[in-house]
Design an enzyme around this catalytic site. Structure first.
Site, short mmCIF file in Angstrom:
data_model
loop_
_atom_site.label_atom_id
_atom_site.label_comp_id
_atom_site.label_asym_id
_atom_site.label_seq_id
_atom_site.Cartn_x
_atom_site.Cartn_y
_atom_site.Cartn_z
N HIS A 69 -3.32 6.77 2.72
CA HIS A 69 -3.73 5.46 2.19
C HIS A 69 -5.10 5.10 2.76
O HIS A 69 -5.33 5.20 3.97
CB HIS A 69 -2.69 4.41 2.58
CG HIS A 69 -3.17 3.02 2.37
ND1 HIS A 69 -3.74 2.61 1.18
CD2 HIS A 69 -3.19 1.93 3.19
CE1 HIS A 69 -4.09 1.34 1.28
NE2 HIS A 69 -3.77 0.91 2.49
N CYS B 90 0.82 -1.22 0.00
CA CYS B 90 0.00 0.00 0.00
C CYS B 90 0.85 1.27 0.00
O CYS B 90 0.33 2.35 -0.26
CB CYS B 90 -0.94 0.00 1.19
SG CYS B 90 -1.89 -1.49 1.27
N ASN C 283 -10.11 -0.65 0.24
CA ASN C 283 -8.66 -0.53 0.26
C ASN C 283 -8.12 -1.06 -1.08
O ASN C 283 -8.27 -2.24 -1.37
CB ASN C 283 -8.11 -1.34 1.44
CG ASN C 283 -6.60 -1.29 1.56
OD1 ASN C 283 -5.90 -0.95 0.62
ND2 ASN C 283 -6.09 -1.67 2.72
N1 ACO Z 1 -18.21 -8.94 10.26
C1 ACO Z 1 -18.60 -9.15 11.53
N2 ACO Z 1 -17.74 -9.41 12.51
C2 ACO Z 1 -16.42 -9.46 12.20
C3 ACO Z 1 -15.95 -9.24 10.90
C4 ACO Z 1 -16.91 -8.98 9.91
N3 ACO Z 1 -16.57 -8.75 8.63
N4 ACO Z 1 -14.61 -9.31 10.91
C5 ACO Z 1 -14.24 -9.58 12.16
N5 ACO Z 1 -15.34 -9.67 12.95
C6 ACO Z 1 -15.43 -9.96 14.38
C7 ACO Z 1 -14.18 -10.63 14.91
O1 ACO Z 1 -14.22 -12.03 14.69
C8 ACO Z 1 -14.26 -10.29 16.39
O2 ACO Z 1 -15.14 -11.17 17.02
P1 ACO Z 1 -14.81 -11.72 18.49
O3 ACO Z 1 -14.75 -10.51 19.37
O4 ACO Z 1 -15.95 -12.63 18.77
O5 ACO Z 1 -13.49 -12.41 18.36
C9 ACO Z 1 -14.90 -8.91 16.40
O6 ACO Z 1 -15.50 -8.74 15.09
C10 ACO Z 1 -13.93 -7.77 16.61
O7 ACO Z 1 -12.77 -8.08 15.86
P2 ACO Z 1 -11.60 -7.04 15.74
O8 ACO Z 1 -10.48 -7.69 14.95
O9 ACO Z 1 -11.27 -6.45 17.05
O10 ACO Z 1 -12.32 -5.94 14.86
P3 ACO Z 1 -11.76 -4.54 14.48
O11 ACO Z 1 -12.60 -3.51 15.05
O12 ACO Z 1 -10.28 -4.46 14.71
O13 ACO Z 1 -11.99 -4.51 12.91
C11 ACO Z 1 -10.74 -4.78 10.92
C12 ACO Z 1 -11.41 -5.49 12.09
C13 ACO Z 1 -11.80 -4.04 10.14
C14 ACO Z 1 -10.07 -5.83 10.05
C15 ACO Z 1 -9.71 -3.76 11.48
O14 ACO Z 1 -8.87 -4.40 12.41
C16 ACO Z 1 -8.85 -3.16 10.40
O15 ACO Z 1 -9.32 -2.47 9.53
N6 ACO Z 1 -7.52 -3.36 10.49
C17 ACO Z 1 -6.60 -2.83 9.51
C18 ACO Z 1 -6.68 -3.67 8.28
C19 ACO Z 1 -5.88 -3.11 7.17
O16 ACO Z 1 -5.79 -1.93 6.99
N7 ACO Z 1 -5.29 -4.04 6.40
C20 ACO Z 1 -4.49 -3.73 5.30
C21 ACO Z 1 -3.31 -2.99 5.79
S1 ACO Z 1 -1.91 -3.14 4.85
C22 ACO Z 1 -2.46 -2.63 3.45
O17 ACO Z 1 -3.27 -1.74 3.39
C23 ACO Z 1 -2.03 -3.42 2.31
#
Ligand code: ACO
Length: 331
Positions: free
Chosen positions: A258, A116, A288
């Site tokens: 980004h 990214c 993204n």
């Molecule tokens: N729908 C519903 N629930 C979900 C989903 C979904 N799509 N995805 C995860 N959950 C659940 C999890 O299983 C978890 O459940 P649990 O508490 O029973 O274990 C709960 O939601 C909370 O999970 P978290 O991981 O804490 O959720 P978070 O608020 O962190 O959101 C997300 C997850 C959206 C992936 C976030 O962490 C994020 O955006 N991280 C950055 C990702 C990113 O930018 N990646 C690319 C970066 S590098 C690049 O850009 C190439």
């Protein structure tokens, strides 16, 4: 930053394929829902390349627009850089495919892999070639077809990624032109490489039936850790760019980060003490799109007449690697 010449952004273009995957489409594939995705990511839809489209096809469409915007033809180009992690194939490079398709001269063309952060890495490389006087017109493209690298059974990743391409023409500026690229600062922390990987298909884990059966040909992500690192790193990148140029944050017209997650960007705005209204958001429409994310967000904002010529723009990126970086420029 030293050099004989300065570079300027001569033209921009972007391309979003027609196909769309909405949150409601994803609701039918994995256990999730529209409201959760919007609240946790800010994403409402992402674009999807048609079956006949590969990365170079998206890059081509964006490049044609950028060339037109710059008032140049492919014959004027001296170098093509394509930043991508989802190129047409391992070799030849997507940049070589694009060079041929554009009908450019037999100029240097190469792919750049910084996930990214790929577009800011590419801009920095282009800027160096201009500063030394080696080249005059450089095409920098960020292009991705990420939907083919995502497992639509993994609800944490499949909600995030989309397909797009964004292109800039970076050209040698006239000596008295105030609108130039002012600085770039790039970083990598390979110690955090395991936070976001696509393990299969390389020399460590070559393709096999086992790779396919285990889903190792799809991206794997530790979302929560990436989130924390992204906020910290992006904020540091913003401060670094301003300090290096002795610029105060209120002088910046737009921050184009980004487009990963709306909550990441809001947190960065808070820690950087920067008004949210001056942050460009396009991820609700695109998701993204990795290396394409910044040039696409930028070009959409130009089309909306938010970003205008003469304004001070800060680009900030982070991505798999973990890579990160910033570019400060007057557009
Ligand atoms: N729908 C519903 N629930 C979900 C989903 C979904 N799509 N995805 C995860 N959950 C659940 C999890 O299983 C978890 O459940 P649990 O508490 O029973 O274990 C709960 O939601 C909370 O999970 P978290 O991981 O804490 O959720 P978070 O608020 O962190 O959101 C997300 C997850 C959206 C992936 C976030 O962490 C994020 O955006 N991280 C950055 C990702 C990113 O930018 N990646 C690319 C970066 S590098 C690049 O850009 C190439």
């Amino acid at each position: 930053m030293s050099g004989i010449y300065r570079s300027r952004v001569a033209g921009t273009g972007s391309y979003l394929p027609e196909g769309v995957i909405t949150n409601f489409d994803i609701e039918k594939m994995v256990e999730t829902n529209n409201q959760w995705i919007i609240e946790r990511t800010g994403i409402e839809r992402r674009h999807k390349a048609a079956p006949h489209e590969a990365c170079s096809d998206l890059c081509y469409e964006a490049s044609i627009k950028a060339l037109k915007d710059a008032g140049l033809t492919a014959q004027d180009l001296d170098l093509i850089i394509v930043s991508t992690v989802s190129g047409d194939q391992v070799m030849p490079s997507t940049a070589c495919v694009l060079q041929h398709r554009l009908g450019a001269r037999h100029i240097m063309a190469f792919d750049l892999s910084a996930a990214c952060s790929g577009f800011v890495y590419g801009l920095s490389v282009a800027d160096q070639f201009i500063r030394t006087g080696m080249y005059k017109n450089i095409l920098v493209v960020g292009g991705e077809v990420l939907h083919r690298l995502v497992n639509y059974k993994d609800r944490e990743t499949c909600i995030l990624f989309g397909d797009a391409a964004g292109a800039w023409i970076v050209s040698r500026a006239e000596a008295n032109d105030p609108n130039t690229i002012m600085s770039s600062h790039l970083h990598a922390d390979g110690g955090l490489g395991d936070l976001f990987v696509l393990p299969g298909g390389g020399s460590r884990m070559p393709f096999s039936q086992e790779v396919l059966d285990s889903g190792n040909h799809y991206v794997k992500m530790k979302g929560r850790e990436i989130f924390k690192n992204a906020v910290r790193t992006l904020t540091q990148c913003c401060h670094e760019a301003l300090a290096a140029n002795n610029v105060k944050s209120h002088e910046v017209d737009w921050l184009v980060p980004h487009q990963a997650n709306v909550r990441i960007l809001e947190s960065v705005a808070e820690y950087f003490e920067f008004p949210k209204e001056k942050v460009i958001f396009s991820l609700q429409e695109t998701g993204n799109t990795s290396a394409a994310s910044i040039p696409v967000a930028f070009d959409l904002a130009v089309q909306e007449k938010k970003i205008q010529r003469g304004q001070l723009i800060l680009l900030a990126a982070f991505g798999a690697g973990l890579t990160s970086g910033s570019v400060l420029l007057r557009f």
